[in-house]
Design a protein around this motif. Structure first.
Motif, short mmCIF file in Angstrom:
data_model
loop_
_atom_site.label_atom_id
_atom_site.label_comp_id
_atom_site.label_asym_id
_atom_site.label_seq_id
_atom_site.Cartn_x
_atom_site.Cartn_y
_atom_site.Cartn_z
N GLN A 117 6.33 6.78 -11.88
CA GLN A 117 5.96 5.54 -12.58
C GLN A 117 5.49 5.94 -13.96
OE1 GLN A 117 3.11 3.35 -10.29
NE2 GLN A 117 4.64 2.60 -8.86
N GLY A 118 6.30 5.65 -14.95
CA GLY A 118 5.96 6.07 -16.30
C GLY A 118 5.99 7.58 -16.38
N GLY A 119 4.95 8.17 -16.91
CA GLY A 119 4.87 9.62 -17.00
C GLY A 119 4.14 10.24 -15.83
N ARG A 120 3.79 9.45 -14.83
CA ARG A 120 3.03 9.95 -13.69
C ARG A 120 3.90 10.07 -12.46
NH1 ARG A 120 -2.93 7.32 -14.00
NH2 ARG A 120 -3.24 7.64 -16.21
N ARG A 121 3.48 10.95 -11.56
CA ARG A 121 4.14 11.11 -10.27
C ARG A 121 3.09 10.87 -9.20
NH1 ARG A 121 6.71 11.70 -14.21
NH2 ARG A 121 8.55 12.96 -14.55
N TYR A 122 3.46 10.12 -8.17
CA TYR A 122 2.57 9.82 -7.06
C TYR A 122 3.17 10.39 -5.78
CZ TYR A 122 0.39 6.56 -10.27
OH TYR A 122 -0.24 6.01 -11.35
N VAL A 123 2.36 11.14 -5.04
CA VAL A 123 2.78 11.65 -3.74
C VAL A 123 2.09 10.76 -2.70
CG1 VAL A 123 2.75 13.62 -2.17
CG2 VAL A 123 2.98 13.99 -4.64
N TRP A 124 2.88 10.12 -1.88
CA TRP A 124 2.33 9.21 -0.89
C TRP A 124 3.24 9.18 0.33
CZ3 TRP A 124 4.44 4.02 -0.12
CH2 TRP A 124 5.61 3.79 -0.84
N ASN A 125 2.72 8.61 1.40
CA ASN A 125 3.50 8.51 2.62
C ASN A 125 4.09 7.11 2.67
OD1 ASN A 125 4.34 8.22 5.40
ND2 ASN A 125 3.24 10.14 5.73
N LYS A 126 5.38 7.02 2.49
CA LYS A 126 6.07 5.74 2.40
C LYS A 126 6.05 4.98 3.73
CE LYS A 126 10.32 3.80 0.57
NZ LYS A 126 11.58 4.09 -0.12
N LYS A 127 6.16 5.70 4.84
CA LYS A 127 6.25 5.04 6.14
C LYS A 127 4.88 4.74 6.74
CE LYS A 127 10.62 7.25 7.19
NZ LYS A 127 11.33 8.17 8.07
N ASP A 128 3.94 5.66 6.60
CA ASP A 128 2.64 5.52 7.25
C ASP A 128 1.50 5.66 6.24
OD1 ASP A 128 3.60 5.26 9.92
OD2 ASP A 128 4.05 7.40 9.91
N HIS A 129 1.55 4.89 5.17
CA HIS A 129 0.55 5.05 4.12
C HIS A 129 -0.85 4.66 4.58
CE1 HIS A 129 2.26 0.99 3.67
NE2 HIS A 129 1.04 0.62 3.32
N ARG A 130 -0.97 3.79 5.57
CA ARG A 130 -2.29 3.40 6.07
C ARG A 130 -2.92 4.52 6.91
NH1 ARG A 130 1.33 0.01 7.19
NH2 ARG A 130 1.60 -1.89 6.02
N ARG A 131 -2.09 5.25 7.59
CA ARG A 131 -2.56 6.31 8.48
C ARG A 131 -3.17 7.48 7.70
NH1 ARG A 131 1.66 8.26 12.72
NH2 ARG A 131 1.67 6.03 13.06
N VAL A 132 -2.74 7.71 6.47
CA VAL A 132 -3.25 8.82 5.67
C VAL A 132 -4.76 8.73 5.53
CG1 VAL A 132 -3.21 9.92 3.41
CG2 VAL A 132 -1.09 9.13 4.42
N HIS A 133 -5.24 7.56 5.19
CA HIS A 133 -6.68 7.37 5.02
C HIS A 133 -7.43 7.62 6.33
CE1 HIS A 133 -10.35 5.69 3.28
NE2 HIS A 133 -10.52 5.08 4.43
#
Length: 113
Positions: free
Chosen positions: A63-79
């Motif tokens: 997104q723009g000049g930034r890169r985000y590493v995230w879990n697309k399928k289980d993003h709620r479970r990460v927390h």
């Protein structure tokens, strides 16, 4: 160096600075992509391995000049895995060993505005 007339000197300097700026910008983007991919691979490798679905969900998003590493399928479970949570019955689930905090610590304390 090519022979440049005085009236063309400003154009030649501007072109050289523009080319240098583009080269540096491309090198920085390449390095940012490389670091983001390494973070994604580390997060996937450190993820719990019951079925492997959770580890496969980690993605890098630009997104723009930034890169985000995230879990697309289980993003709620990460927390929940990172910080722990209450169980339905009494007690609490202790935080897991996975976390993106150690990875961000290896990058240093620099931020973009």
């Amino acid at each position: 160096m090519a022979d440049i007339r005085i009236d063309q000197l400003t154009d030649a300097i501007a072109n050289a600075v523009r080319k240098y700026t583009e080269d540096v910008s491309e090198a920085i983007d390449h390095k940012v992509d490389e670091v983001a991919e390494n973070m994604r691979a580390t997060a996937a490798a450190d993820a719990p391995k019951r079925t492997g679905k959770y580890a496969k969900g980690f993605k890098v998003t630009k997104q723009g000049g930034r890169r985000y590493v995230w879990n697309k399928k289980d993003h709620r479970r990460v927390h929940l895995l990172e910080f722990g949570h209450a169980k339905r019955a009494a007690g609490a689930f202790k935080p897991s060993r996975i976390s993106d905090r150690p990875m961000t610590g290896t990058l240093g304390n620099w931020r973009t505005a």
